[in-house]
Design an enzyme around this catalytic site. Structure first.
Site, PDB file in Angstrom:
ATOM      1  N   TYR A 143       0.664  -1.122  -0.037  1.00 45.89           N
ATOM      2  CA  TYR A 143       0.199   0.228  -0.062  1.00 45.89           C
ATOM      3  C   TYR A 143       0.929   1.237   0.196  1.00 45.89           C
ATOM      4  O   TYR A 143       0.638   2.161  -0.659  1.00 45.89           O
ATOM      5  CB  TYR A 143      -0.774   0.063   1.269  1.00 45.89           C
ATOM      6  CG  TYR A 143      -1.848   1.151   1.308  1.00 45.89           C
ATOM      7  CD1 TYR A 143      -2.937   1.133   0.702  1.00 45.89           C
ATOM      8  CD2 TYR A 143      -1.587   2.160   2.489  1.00 45.89           C
ATOM      9  CE1 TYR A 143      -4.078   2.064   0.771  1.00 45.89           C
ATOM     10  CE2 TYR A 143      -2.532   3.272   2.302  1.00 45.89           C
ATOM     11  CZ  TYR A 143      -3.572   3.113   1.756  1.00 45.89           C
ATOM     12  OH  TYR A 143      -4.547   4.199   1.898  1.00 45.89           O
ATOM     13  N   ASP A 144       1.740   1.365   0.843  1.00 43.66           N
ATOM     14  CA  ASP A 144       2.698   2.568   1.162  1.00 43.66           C
ATOM     15  C   ASP A 144       3.448   2.794  -0.164  1.00 43.66           C
ATOM     16  O   ASP A 144       3.422   3.914  -0.738  1.00 43.66           O
ATOM     17  CB  ASP A 144       3.561   2.389   2.364  1.00 43.66           C
ATOM     18  CG  ASP A 144       3.065   2.021   3.513  1.00 43.66           C
ATOM     19  OD1 ASP A 144       1.613   1.879   3.616  1.00 43.66           O
ATOM     20  OD2 ASP A 144       3.521   2.133   4.602  1.00 43.66           O
ATOM     21  N   ARG A 184     -10.293  -1.148  10.605  1.00 42.00           N
ATOM     22  CA  ARG A 184      -9.663   0.015  11.057  1.00 42.00           C
ATOM     23  C   ARG A 184     -10.266   0.438  12.472  1.00 42.00           C
ATOM     24  O   ARG A 184     -11.154  -0.139  12.950  1.00 42.00           O
ATOM     25  CB  ARG A 184      -9.911   1.115  10.037  1.00 42.00           C
ATOM     26  CG  ARG A 184      -8.801   0.968   8.833  1.00 42.00           C
ATOM     27  CD  ARG A 184      -9.121   2.164   7.890  1.00 42.00           C
ATOM     28  NE  ARG A 184     -10.263   1.848   7.087  1.00 42.00           N
ATOM     29  CZ  ARG A 184     -10.799   2.785   5.665  1.00 42.00           C
ATOM     30  NH1 ARG A 184     -10.190   3.802   5.585  1.00 42.00           N
ATOM     31  NH2 ARG A 184     -11.666   2.275   5.127  1.00 42.00           N
TER      32      ARG A 184
END
Ligand code: NAD
Ligand code: UDP
Length: 319
Positions: A143-144, A184
């Site tokens: 993702y990053d 989350r």
């Protein structure tokens, strides 16, 4: 204007589409429904200015539009780590396809990038010129690094092909319509407290995050899109909380005697995160207006309503 929202059936995308349609734009929502759902858009399905396309953005598509909000990508660590190779494809090939589309039709393109480009930051609060501390081979890297390449592609399409780009670095955002199984922290704690099961804190709860309510974030995205600034620009709420403080706030609002359970901290979990929003204030005249306590009330009301209806659709999302 005719506006494309990729990932428009997801959490942020569906709130953005609400705002765009209320402002009388024509909206095309493109989504593969990986983490998004048609129920988030039910109230618009018969609207003459709205179109919903099931499409995976890793495949090219031809459309005629004036603006593109490119949000397609799972945002929760649980979902983006489920199929990390797919996450990279979505961020790299997907962003290439959307930038190619923007180039062909000369549309303005806004990338939903992330505070994750700063990784586990050594600079606090994070300013846009900080280049980050990202592990290239860890479980968050798909993702990053995917988003970092998406930013690079955006600026290369600008330099090489004159594409009119905007890059928003979004910090943790929460609110109604997050999935119950999103994973989350805000949705986890709210769902756990409502179900009467222990709130799961990863690590000792001393890591920090800054939580932005979704209506504030959508306002920031639209201001950036319609400004003359490319970015990158941080969009987030600078109020910083430890995860333990967040758990206590949720406890207090739902069930003060709710149990807290401490679980192992996932690999590469950033220690601190807080946006410096000087740029957003000065360039866009933007700053968040909804404090955490208020935003939590709205979010809890939405989850409570959904958990009470058999199909999981709260009346609020239909209104
Ligand atoms: P979300 O998971 O609710 O929405 C993502 C949407 O993209 C979903 O509807 C999903 O089905 C769709 N999608 C995923 N892969 C796709 C593909 N290959 N083709 C087409 N559609 C695809 O997440 P969200 O919280 O609404 O996040 C939206 C965007 O904002 C993401 O790009 C995310 O990286 C970014 N962002 C979000 C946050 C946050 O805290 N919510 C923080 C930083 C960045
Ligand atoms: N977290 C937690 N309990 C949960 C879910 C998350 O303590 O049930 C922690 C997580 O380890 C991280 C923070 O909360 O430190 C925010 O996690 P989230 O997945 O919401 O977002 P991100 O890590 O991408 O900021």
């Amino acid at each position: 204007m005719r506006i494309l929202v990729t990932g428009g059936a997801g959490f942020i995308g569906s709130h953005l589409i609400d705002r765009l349609l209320l402002e009388d734009h024509e909206v095309i929502c493109l989504d593969n429904f990986y983490t998004g759902h048609k129920r988030n858009l039910l109230k618009w399905l018969d609207h003459p200015y709205f179109e919903l396309i099931r499409h995976d953005i890793t495949e090219p598509i031809r459309l005629e539009v004036d603006q593109i909000y490119h949000l397609a990508c799972p945002a929760s660590p649980v979902h983006y780590q489920y199929n990390p190779v797919k996450t990279i494809k979505t961020n790299v090939i997907g962003t290439l396809n959307v930038l190619g589309l923007a180039k062909r039709v000369k549309a303005r393109f806004l990338l939903a990038s992330t505070s994750e480009v700063y990784g586990d930051p050594e600079v606090h609060p994070q300013t846009e010129d900080y280049r980050g501390n990202v592990n290239t081979i860890g479980i968050r890297s798909c993702y990053d690094e995917g988003k970092r390449v998406a930013e690079t592609l955006s600026f290369d399409y600008y330099r090489q092909n004159d594409v009119d780009i905007r890059v928003a670095r979004i910090f943790n955002t929460y609110g109604p319509r997050m999935l119950e199984n999103d994973g989350r922290v805000v949705s986890n704690f709210v769902v756990q407290a409502l179900r009467g099961i222990p709130l799961t804190i990863y690590g000792d709860g001393s890591q920090t995050r800054s939580f932005c309510y979704v209506s504030d974030l959508v306002d920031g995205l639209m201001r950036l899109m319609n400004s003359q600034h490319q970015g990158p620009i941080n969009l987030g709420n600078p109020d910083e909380y430890t995860i333990l403080e967040l758990a206590q706030a949720v406890q207090q609002k739902i069930n003060p005697s709710a149990e807290i359970r401490f679980e192992p901290l996932p690999q590469d979990d950033p220690r601190r995160r807080k946006p410096d929003i000087t740029r957003a204030r000065e360039w866009l005249g933007w700053q968040p207006t909804v404090p955490l306590s208020q935003g939590l009330e709205y979010t809890i009301a939405d989850f409570r309503a959904r958990m009470l209806t058999p199909d999981g659709v709260p009346s609020a999302s239909l209104s």
